[in-house]
Structure formats: C-alpha cells, structure tokens
Design a protein around this motif. Structure first.
Motif, PDB file in Angstrom:
ATOM      1  N   GLN A  60       3.080   7.211  -6.545  1.00 61.99           N
ATOM      2  CA  GLN A  60       2.270   8.376  -6.902  1.00 61.99           C
ATOM      3  C   GLN A  60       3.023   9.669  -6.608  1.00 61.99           C
ATOM      4  O   GLN A  60       2.913  10.648  -7.347  1.00 61.99           O
ATOM      5  CB  GLN A  60       0.947   8.370  -6.145  1.00 61.99           C
ATOM      6  N   LEU A  61       3.782   9.667  -5.510  1.00 65.21           N
ATOM      7  CA  LEU A  61       4.563  10.849  -5.136  1.00 65.21           C
ATOM      8  C   LEU A  61       5.892  10.925  -5.884  1.00 65.21           C
ATOM      9  O   LEU A  61       6.623  11.901  -5.734  1.00 65.21           O
ATOM     10  CB  LEU A  61       4.837  10.844  -3.621  1.00 65.21           C
ATOM     11  N   GLU A  62       6.185   9.883  -6.649  1.00 62.13           N
ATOM     12  CA  GLU A  62       7.444   9.773  -7.390  1.00 62.13           C
ATOM     13  C   GLU A  62       8.648   9.906  -6.466  1.00 62.13           C
ATOM     14  O   GLU A  62       9.644  10.547  -6.796  1.00 62.13           O
ATOM     15  CB  GLU A  62       7.492  10.802  -8.523  1.00 62.13           C
ATOM     16  N   ASP A  63       8.533   9.282  -5.314  1.00 66.99           N
ATOM     17  CA  ASP A  63       9.606   9.296  -4.316  1.00 66.99           C
ATOM     18  C   ASP A  63      10.449   8.028  -4.486  1.00 66.99           C
ATOM     19  O   ASP A  63      10.138   6.965  -3.946  1.00 66.99           O
ATOM     20  CB  ASP A  63       9.008   9.365  -2.912  1.00 66.99           C
ATOM     21  N   GLU A  64      11.508   8.156  -5.251  1.00 68.52           N
ATOM     22  CA  GLU A  64      12.358   7.015  -5.598  1.00 68.52           C
ATOM     23  C   GLU A  64      13.069   6.428  -4.376  1.00 68.52           C
ATOM     24  O   GLU A  64      13.168   5.213  -4.234  1.00 68.52           O
ATOM     25  CB  GLU A  64      13.408   7.449  -6.644  1.00 68.52           C
ATOM     26  N   GLU A  65      13.526   7.274  -3.488  1.00 67.28           N
ATOM     27  CA  GLU A  65      14.225   6.795  -2.287  1.00 67.28           C
ATOM     28  C   GLU A  65      13.287   5.963  -1.407  1.00 67.28           C
ATOM     29  O   GLU A  65      13.648   4.886  -0.932  1.00 67.28           O
ATOM     30  CB  GLU A  65      14.778   7.980  -1.489  1.00 67.28           C
ATOM     31  N   TRP A  66      12.084   6.460  -1.198  1.00 70.49           N
ATOM     32  CA  TRP A  66      11.100   5.738  -0.386  1.00 70.49           C
ATOM     33  C   TRP A  66      10.721   4.415  -1.069  1.00 70.49           C
ATOM     34  O   TRP A  66      10.603   3.375  -0.426  1.00 70.49           O
ATOM     35  CB  TRP A  66       9.882   6.616  -0.162  1.00 70.49           C
ATOM     36  N   ASP A  91       0.838  -1.205   0.000  1.00 72.76           N
ATOM     37  CA  ASP A  91       0.000   0.000   0.000  1.00 72.76           C
ATOM     38  C   ASP A  91       0.871   1.252   0.000  1.00 72.76           C
ATOM     39  O   ASP A  91       0.611   2.212  -0.735  1.00 72.76           O
ATOM     40  CB  ASP A  91      -0.929   0.018   1.212  1.00 72.76           C
ATOM     41  N   LEU A  92       1.893   1.241   0.835  1.00 75.18           N
ATOM     42  CA  LEU A  92       2.810   2.387   0.884  1.00 75.18           C
ATOM     43  C   LEU A  92       3.581   2.541  -0.422  1.00 75.18           C
ATOM     44  O   LEU A  92       3.878   3.660  -0.845  1.00 75.18           O
ATOM     45  CB  LEU A  92       3.775   2.241   2.058  1.00 75.18           C
ATOM     46  N   MET A  93       3.882   1.418  -1.076  1.00 76.00           N
ATOM     47  CA  MET A  93       4.598   1.465  -2.357  1.00 76.00           C
ATOM     48  C   MET A  93       3.781   2.212  -3.397  1.00 76.00           C
ATOM     49  O   MET A  93       4.332   3.021  -4.162  1.00 76.00           O
ATOM     50  CB  MET A  93       4.902   0.042  -2.836  1.00 76.00           C
ATOM     51  N   ASN A 115      12.547   2.610  -3.050  1.00 77.49           N
ATOM     52  CA  ASN A 115      13.656   1.667  -2.895  1.00 77.49           C
ATOM     53  C   ASN A 115      13.689   1.078  -1.487  1.00 77.49           C
ATOM     54  O   ASN A 115      13.952  -0.115  -1.317  1.00 77.49           O
ATOM     55  CB  ASN A 115      14.989   2.335  -3.232  1.00 77.49           C
ATOM     56  N   GLU A 116      13.419   1.896  -0.496  1.00 75.33           N
ATOM     57  CA  GLU A 116      13.379   1.403   0.891  1.00 75.33           C
ATOM     58  C   GLU A 116      12.241   0.399   1.064  1.00 75.33           C
ATOM     59  O   GLU A 116      12.402  -0.638   1.716  1.00 75.33           O
ATOM     60  CB  GLU A 116      13.212   2.567   1.869  1.00 75.33           C
ATOM     61  N   LEU A 117      11.097   0.702   0.478  1.00 77.03           N
ATOM     62  CA  LEU A 117       9.967  -0.226   0.562  1.00 77.03           C
ATOM     63  C   LEU A 117      10.268  -1.536  -0.169  1.00 77.03           C
ATOM     64  O   LEU A 117       9.869  -2.614   0.286  1.00 77.03           O
ATOM     65  CB  LEU A 117       8.703   0.432   0.016  1.00 77.03           C
ATOM     66  N   LYS A 118      10.982  -1.461  -1.279  1.00 76.34           N
ATOM     67  CA  LYS A 118      11.373  -2.684  -1.999  1.00 76.34           C
ATOM     68  C   LYS A 118      12.283  -3.543  -1.131  1.00 76.34           C
ATOM     69  O   LYS A 118      12.138  -4.769  -1.090  1.00 76.34           O
ATOM     70  CB  LYS A 118      12.061  -2.336  -3.319  1.00 76.34           C
ATOM     71  N   ARG A 119      13.227  -2.907  -0.436  1.00 72.36           N
ATOM     72  CA  ARG A 119      14.114  -3.665   0.463  1.00 72.36           C
ATOM     73  C   ARG A 119      13.295  -4.308   1.586  1.00 72.36           C
ATOM     74  O   ARG A 119      13.518  -5.462   1.954  1.00 72.36           O
ATOM     75  CB  ARG A 119      15.200  -2.759   1.044  1.00 72.36           C
ATOM     76  N   ARG A 120      12.355  -3.555   2.147  1.00 69.38           N
ATOM     77  CA  ARG A 120      11.507  -4.080   3.212  1.00 69.38           C
ATOM     78  C   ARG A 120      10.668  -5.254   2.703  1.00 69.38           C
ATOM     79  O   ARG A 120      10.575  -6.297   3.360  1.00 69.38           O
ATOM     80  CB  ARG A 120      10.585  -2.988   3.747  1.00 69.38           C
ATOM     81  N   LEU A 121      10.075  -5.107   1.523  1.00 69.88           N
ATOM     82  CA  LEU A 121       9.285  -6.194   0.944  1.00 69.88           C
ATOM     83  C   LEU A 121      10.132  -7.440   0.698  1.00 69.88           C
ATOM     84  O   LEU A 121       9.684  -8.562   0.930  1.00 69.88           O
ATOM     85  CB  LEU A 121       8.630  -5.736  -0.362  1.00 69.88           C
ATOM     86  N   ASN A 122      11.358  -7.228   0.259  1.00 72.89           N
ATOM     87  CA  ASN A 122      12.263  -8.353   0.027  1.00 72.89           C
ATOM     88  C   ASN A 122      12.532  -9.106   1.331  1.00 72.89           C
ATOM     89  O   ASN A 122      12.435 -10.332   1.389  1.00 72.89           O
ATOM     90  CB  ASN A 122      13.571  -7.851  -0.598  1.00 72.89           C
ATOM     91  N   LYS A 123      12.833  -8.366   2.389  1.00 71.37           N
ATOM     92  CA  LYS A 123      13.095  -8.988   3.701  1.00 71.37           C
ATOM     93  C   LYS A 123      11.868  -9.726   4.206  1.00 71.37           C
ATOM     94  O   LYS A 123      11.965 -10.852   4.697  1.00 71.37           O
ATOM     95  CB  LYS A 123      13.509  -7.940   4.724  1.00 71.37           C
ATOM     96  N   LEU A 124      10.714  -9.078   4.135  1.00 68.50           N
ATOM     97  CA  LEU A 124       9.488  -9.705   4.616  1.00 68.50           C
ATOM     98  C   LEU A 124       9.154 -10.952   3.808  1.00 68.50           C
ATOM     99  O   LEU A 124       8.742 -11.972   4.373  1.00 68.50           O
ATOM    100  CB  LEU A 124       8.326  -8.708   4.568  1.00 68.50           C
TER     101      LEU A 124
END
Length: 141
Positions: free
Chosen positions: A108-114, A101-103, A116-125
């Motif tokens: 939508q906000l075009e926040d590339e840094e966020w 959901d956050l991704m 990427n962080e969410l992708k790392r979190r999703l990978n770990k989870l």
C-alpha cells in the motif's frame, strides 16, 4: 518485545554454553529468521553472574532455575509476542502471518525495499516451517 532482523524474537527456555559449562533453562530470545539468540535482557545480569561462578567451579552443567528464582524470572516472557512452548509450527505460522500482514502495508505504501525484505523473511520462515514439518513427520510412527 524484542526485534531482530525485522522479525519479532521468540521467548523460550534454552541451553547455552559458557566456555565449558552448559547452562540449562535460561530465558532466551531467538529469531526464527536469522537464528540470533540473546539472553533475555531481564535476567542477563543473573546469567552473567551464574556463568562466571559455574566456570570458576569447573561445573560441566548448571540449571539456571536451581540458582536464580524470583518474581521477575517468572514474568520474563510477559512482553514477548510469541513464546516457544514446544509448538514450533504454530510460532512459525504466526510469524508468517505477521510478515504477510506487513507485506500488504508495504505494498500500500509502495515501499519496494521493505517488500523485498519481507519476501526474504517469508522465504526463510517458509523454509524453516517446511524443514520442521518434514522432521516432525519423520518422528511420527
């Protein structure tokens, strides 16, 4: 509600070691992404007192519930997004859904840094969920 590396921490009862004493049934918060574990802030003072007494008595094991009771201990997890009641798979899937959901918001906000962080979190989870399910399947007859 507590947050760690951006993920919401999960409320649970756990066992913690304080020097040579194992203290069981301690209300804790843990992060499913980075594995951080904190004593729940509402009972931290009680935990510190009990752990010091147990250490002074050289007790090898102590059950937190035997020594600390009260209304605030019963309602400790009221503000937690997720509570670990033994269904780890459900909790991890819930955390993955939240991150997805956050991704969408980050995109939508075009926040590339966020993103990427969410992708790392999703990978770990996802890795943790896969390990948990593989482990659960091994224990089934």
């Amino acid at each position: 509600m507590s947050f760690c590396c951006g993920a919401s921490m999960i409320g649970a009862l756990g066992s913690l070691r304080h020097f040579k004493t194992q203290i069981h049934n301690v209300p804790i918060l843990y992060c499913p992404v980075c594995n951080r574990i904190d004593v729940h802030p509402e009972i931290e003072e009680e935990y510190d007192i009990l752990s010091e007494y147990a250490q002074a008595d050289l007790a090898p094991e102590v059950d937190f519930r035997d020594y600390v009771t009260g209304e605030h201990v019963d309602s400790t997890f009221e503000n937690c997004v997720s509570i670990d009641n033994g269904n780890i798979s459900y909790i991890l899937r819930s955390q993955i859904d939240n991150a997805l959901d956050l991704m969408s918001v980050a995109k939508q906000l075009e926040d590339e840094e966020w993103s990427n962080e969410l992708k790392r979190r999703l990978n770990k989870l996802s890795q943790r969920l896969s390990r948990w399910e593989a482990q659960s399947n091994k224990t089934l007859p």
